[in-house]
Design a protein around this motif. Structure first.
Motif, PDB file in Angstrom:
ATOM      1  N   ASN A  32       0.839  -1.192   0.000  1.00 57.05           N
ATOM      2  CA  ASN A  32       0.000   0.000   0.000  1.00 57.05           C
ATOM      3  C   ASN A  32       0.880   1.250   0.000  1.00 57.05           C
ATOM      4  O   ASN A  32       1.682   1.451   0.918  1.00 57.05           O
ATOM      5  CB  ASN A  32      -0.902  -0.018   1.243  1.00 57.05           C
ATOM      6  CG  ASN A  32      -1.881   1.141   1.262  1.00 57.05           C
ATOM      7  OD1 ASN A  32      -1.484   2.296   1.331  1.00 57.05           O
ATOM      8  ND2 ASN A  32      -3.165   0.821   1.226  1.00 57.05           N
ATOM      9  N   PRO A  33       0.785   2.126  -1.017  1.00 59.89           N
ATOM     10  CA  PRO A  33       1.687   3.284  -1.124  1.00 59.89           C
ATOM     11  C   PRO A  33       1.628   4.210   0.086  1.00 59.89           C
ATOM     12  O   PRO A  33       2.664   4.684   0.556  1.00 59.89           O
ATOM     13  CB  PRO A  33       1.203   3.994  -2.392  1.00 59.89           C
ATOM     14  CG  PRO A  33       0.507   2.941  -3.183  1.00 59.89           C
ATOM     15  CD  PRO A  33      -0.131   2.037  -2.175  1.00 59.89           C
ATOM     16  N   LEU A  59       4.324   5.972   5.284  1.00 58.88           N
ATOM     17  CA  LEU A  59       4.293   6.119   6.746  1.00 58.88           C
ATOM     18  C   LEU A  59       5.277   5.164   7.412  1.00 58.88           C
ATOM     19  O   LEU A  59       5.961   5.526   8.374  1.00 58.88           O
ATOM     20  CB  LEU A  59       2.871   5.864   7.252  1.00 58.88           C
ATOM     21  CG  LEU A  59       1.805   6.883   6.843  1.00 58.88           C
ATOM     22  CD1 LEU A  59       0.428   6.412   7.301  1.00 58.88           C
ATOM     23  CD2 LEU A  59       2.120   8.258   7.433  1.00 58.88           C
ATOM     24  N   TYR A  60       5.341   3.955   6.889  1.00 57.61           N
ATOM     25  CA  TYR A  60       6.248   2.939   7.424  1.00 57.61           C
ATOM     26  C   TYR A  60       7.701   3.371   7.255  1.00 57.61           C
ATOM     27  O   TYR A  60       8.523   3.213   8.176  1.00 57.61           O
ATOM     28  CB  TYR A  60       5.973   1.618   6.712  1.00 57.61           C
ATOM     29  CG  TYR A  60       6.821   0.460   7.175  1.00 57.61           C
ATOM     30  CD1 TYR A  60       7.090   0.249   8.527  1.00 57.61           C
ATOM     31  CD2 TYR A  60       7.340  -0.445   6.262  1.00 57.61           C
ATOM     32  CE1 TYR A  60       7.863  -0.821   8.944  1.00 57.61           C
ATOM     33  CE2 TYR A  60       8.107  -1.518   6.669  1.00 57.61           C
ATOM     34  CZ  TYR A  60       8.361  -1.701   8.009  1.00 57.61           C
ATOM     35  OH  TYR A  60       9.125  -2.758   8.409  1.00 57.61           O
ATOM     36  N   ASP A  61       8.032   3.891   6.088  1.00 53.37           N
ATOM     37  CA  ASP A  61       9.397   4.377   5.846  1.00 53.37           C
ATOM     38  C   ASP A  61       9.746   5.526   6.792  1.00 53.37           C
ATOM     39  O   ASP A  61      10.860   5.590   7.326  1.00 53.37           O
ATOM     40  CB  ASP A  61       9.558   4.834   4.394  1.00 53.37           C
ATOM     41  CG  ASP A  61       9.657   3.669   3.428  1.00 53.37           C
ATOM     42  OD1 ASP A  61       9.915   2.538   3.888  1.00 53.37           O
ATOM     43  OD2 ASP A  61       9.471   3.885   2.214  1.00 53.37           O
ATOM     44  N   GLU A  94       1.316 -16.127   4.986  1.00 53.83           N
ATOM     45  CA  GLU A  94       0.160 -15.359   5.428  1.00 53.83           C
ATOM     46  C   GLU A  94       0.619 -14.006   5.961  1.00 53.83           C
ATOM     47  O   GLU A  94       1.591 -13.928   6.711  1.00 53.83           O
ATOM     48  CB  GLU A  94      -0.572 -16.126   6.533  1.00 53.83           C
ATOM     49  CG  GLU A  94      -1.787 -15.408   7.096  1.00 53.83           C
ATOM     50  CD  GLU A  94      -2.453 -16.220   8.199  1.00 53.83           C
ATOM     51  OE1 GLU A  94      -3.330 -15.661   8.897  1.00 53.83           O
ATOM     52  OE2 GLU A  94      -2.076 -17.399   8.374  1.00 53.83           O
ATOM     53  N   SER A  95      -0.061 -12.940   5.583  1.00 53.98           N
ATOM     54  CA  SER A  95       0.220 -11.612   6.111  1.00 53.98           C
ATOM     55  C   SER A  95      -0.539 -11.434   7.421  1.00 53.98           C
ATOM     56  O   SER A  95      -1.756 -11.572   7.455  1.00 53.98           O
ATOM     57  CB  SER A  95      -0.191 -10.532   5.112  1.00 53.98           C
ATOM     58  OG  SER A  95       0.569 -10.638   3.932  1.00 53.98           O
ATOM     59  N   LEU A  96       0.182 -11.139   8.477  1.00 50.88           N
ATOM     60  CA  LEU A  96      -0.453 -11.037   9.786  1.00 50.88           C
ATOM     61  C   LEU A  96      -0.964  -9.641  10.090  1.00 50.88           C
ATOM     62  O   LEU A  96      -1.909  -9.479  10.852  1.00 50.88           O
ATOM     63  CB  LEU A  96       0.541 -11.458  10.877  1.00 50.88           C
ATOM     64  CG  LEU A  96       1.104 -12.876  10.769  1.00 50.88           C
ATOM     65  CD1 LEU A  96       1.940 -13.198  11.982  1.00 50.88           C
ATOM     66  CD2 LEU A  96      -0.014 -13.879  10.624  1.00 50.88           C
ATOM     67  N   THR A  97      -0.335  -8.617   9.538  1.00 53.11           N
ATOM     68  CA  THR A  97      -0.768  -7.235   9.795  1.00 53.11           C
ATOM     69  C   THR A  97      -0.793  -6.476   8.477  1.00 53.11           C
ATOM     70  O   THR A  97       0.160  -5.809   8.129  1.00 53.11           O
ATOM     71  CB  THR A  97       0.172  -6.528  10.792  1.00 53.11           C
ATOM     72  OG1 THR A  97       1.522  -6.706  10.339  1.00 53.11           O
ATOM     73  CG2 THR A  97       0.030  -7.098  12.179  1.00 53.11           C
ATOM     74  N   SER A  98      -1.875  -6.570   7.770  1.00 53.11           N
ATOM     75  CA  SER A  98      -1.952  -5.968   6.437  1.00 53.11           C
ATOM     76  C   SER A  98      -2.172  -4.462   6.482  1.00 53.11           C
ATOM     77  O   SER A  98      -2.070  -3.784   5.474  1.00 53.11           O
ATOM     78  CB  SER A  98      -3.090  -6.617   5.638  1.00 53.11           C
ATOM     79  OG  SER A  98      -4.319  -6.476   6.319  1.00 53.11           O
ATOM     80  N   LEU A 131       4.099  -5.525   6.933  1.00 49.48           N
ATOM     81  CA  LEU A 131       3.454  -6.798   6.687  1.00 49.48           C
ATOM     82  C   LEU A 131       4.366  -7.885   7.237  1.00 49.48           C
ATOM     83  O   LEU A 131       5.580  -7.785   7.136  1.00 49.48           O
ATOM     84  CB  LEU A 131       3.235  -7.022   5.192  1.00 49.48           C
ATOM     85  CG  LEU A 131       2.229  -6.095   4.520  1.00 49.48           C
ATOM     86  CD1 LEU A 131       2.197  -6.375   3.027  1.00 49.48           C
ATOM     87  CD2 LEU A 131       0.854  -6.276   5.114  1.00 49.48           C
ATOM     88  N   LEU A 132       3.781  -8.897   7.778  1.00 50.80           N
ATOM     89  CA  LEU A 132       4.572  -9.974   8.353  1.00 50.80           C
ATOM     90  C   LEU A 132       4.293 -11.242   7.583  1.00 50.80           C
ATOM     91  O   LEU A 132       3.171 -11.726   7.560  1.00 50.80           O
ATOM     92  CB  LEU A 132       4.196 -10.164   9.823  1.00 50.80           C
ATOM     93  CG  LEU A 132       5.176 -10.967  10.664  1.00 50.80           C
ATOM     94  CD1 LEU A 132       6.523 -10.270  10.729  1.00 50.80           C
ATOM     95  CD2 LEU A 132       4.634 -11.162  12.064  1.00 50.80           C
ATOM     96  N   ALA A 133       5.295 -11.769   6.942  1.00 48.43           N
ATOM     97  CA  ALA A 133       5.137 -13.008   6.194  1.00 48.43           C
ATOM     98  C   ALA A 133       5.198 -14.189   7.145  1.00 48.43           C
ATOM     99  O   ALA A 133       6.006 -14.196   8.060  1.00 48.43           O
ATOM    100  CB  ALA A 133       6.238 -13.134   5.142  1.00 48.43           C
ATOM    101  N   PHE A 134       4.349 -15.142   6.918  1.00 47.86           N
ATOM    102  CA  PHE A 134       4.280 -16.307   7.792  1.00 47.86           C
ATOM    103  C   PHE A 134       4.376 -17.548   6.927  1.00 47.86           C
ATOM    104  O   PHE A 134       3.544 -17.769   6.070  1.00 47.86           O
ATOM    105  CB  PHE A 134       2.955 -16.290   8.560  1.00 47.86           C
ATOM    106  CG  PHE A 134       2.813 -17.380   9.581  1.00 47.86           C
ATOM    107  CD1 PHE A 134       2.258 -18.591   9.229  1.00 47.86           C
ATOM    108  CD2 PHE A 134       3.240 -17.195  10.872  1.00 47.86           C
ATOM    109  CE1 PHE A 134       2.105 -19.597  10.162  1.00 47.86           C
ATOM    110  CE2 PHE A 134       3.098 -18.188  11.820  1.00 47.86           C
ATOM    111  CZ  PHE A 134       2.524 -19.398  11.454  1.00 47.86           C
TER     112      PHE A 134
END
Length: 337
Positions: free
Chosen positions: A252-253, A258-260, A312-316, A321-324
């Motif tokens: 998500n752009p 915000l993440y950066d 699986e993405s845990l926090t979209s 994002l967390l890859a599982f």
């Protein structure tokens, strides 16, 4: 008049030659032109092959191992506090979900790699102990003739409180293991737990030894990820599982910007204020950006020999994002050599 014609012909040929050479450069053919000795070109290619990344820096493979070791040696004492600060405590929920997805049964043999501070190991012990206690209660209800002394003896047997389960924590950094051992003593974890100094790329264990292999937020720090995955496959029993928690790319752009901003402007500052170490946390942020995408990592896991690979993405909708990853080592077919 011969001289002007010769000059015009020379200029025409020169222009054609220049255009041809520019075309070769655009097509990437310049490297094949015999302008440098073969030995020099091979040496340059070999140099590029032994280079890797340390965050956004380009370093040699040997140098990266030392630099990563220095990072975790520096942050070990404040590692857990910084995890809470950086994720606002959400990392605890991610790890809880990892155990819920794992659903280990009594008797499970777990290898937790890069797990020096014990977060996954302690959750595993709590989970299997709870499972075993529920199993004991069901058995006791089925055996109403047992005396109170026999019932008390069943519950007081610490060695059997895990139902034969065991977790081996493997980490390449002595300081991280030291912190984990101190936490284990302080929190009363003794049975079913062992610590070993080891490299994910060359695990000090026999083949087909563990039921489950976990690595949480550690595989991106490995120099040769493919080699670490092959080692994971080697030490797992047929039918064993590989589970990995790791940060992935934000698609998500808006969230990505915000993440950066948070990653590069806030986290290193927190590292300096809390742990007195700006550079280590700058590296940790950068290392997330250099990690492969979920699909690329999935392919790497499959190349190592795993089957039924999913993620699986845990926090979209969070900062990351967390890859599982949930992967199985196929059971050997009966009758095959």
């Amino acid at each position: 008049m011969a001289a002007p014609r010769s000059l015009a012909l020379w200029n025409y040929c020169s222009r054609r030659w220049s255009r041809a050479m520019r075309g070769c450069q655009l097509l990437g053919l310049r490297g094949s032109w015999p302008e440098a000795p073969l030995s020099a070109r091979l040496l340059s290619q070999e140099k590029r092959a032994t280079e890797t990344h340390f965050g956004f820096q380009t370093v040699s493979e040997e140098e990266k191992g030392g630099k990563v070791h220095q990072v975790f040696e520096s942050v070990a004492k404040k590692y857990d506090v910084m995890n809470d600060m950086m994720s606002l405590g959400i990392h605890r929920l991610w790890k809880d979900l990892l155990l819920w997805k794992m659903h280990p049964l009594p008797g499970t043999q777990l290898l937790d790699v890069a797990g020096g501070t014990g977060d996954i190991a302690f959750r595993f012990l709590n989970y299997v102990q709870s499972q075993h206690q529920r199993k004991q209660k069901r058995q006791l209800r089925a055996q109403q003739s047992l005396s109170w002394e026999e019932i008390a003896k069943e519950y007081q047997n610490e060695e059997d409180s895990l139902g034969g389960s065991h977790v081996m924590v493997c980490d390449i950094n002595k300081e991280m293991l030291k912190v984990g051992k101190q936490k284990a003593l302080a929190q009363g974890y003794r049975a079913g737990l062992a610590w070993v100094l080891g490299d994910a790329e060359e695990l000090p264990f026999d083949d087909d030894k563990f039921d489950i292999y976990t690595i949480a937020f550690g595989i991106r720090n490995v120099t040769h990820i493919d080699q670490a995955l092959q080692e994971a496959h080697r030490v797992l029993k047929p039918g064993g599982r590989f589970l990995c928690l790791e940060f992935s790319q934000v698609n998500n752009p808006l969230i990505s910007r915000l993440y950066d901003l948070y990653s590069f402007q806030v986290i290193p500052v927190l590292g300096e204020v809390i742990a007195g170490d700006w550079k280590s946390y700058q590296y940790l942020v950068e290392s997330i950006r250099r990690f492969p995408s979920e699909e690329e990592f999935k392919e790497m896991i499959e190349d190592a020999g795993f089957h039924k690979v999913t993620y699986e993405s845990l926090t979209s909708a969070s900062w990351s994002l967390l890859a599982f990853e949930i992967n199985r080592k196929e059971q050997a077919l009966e009758g095959t050599s």
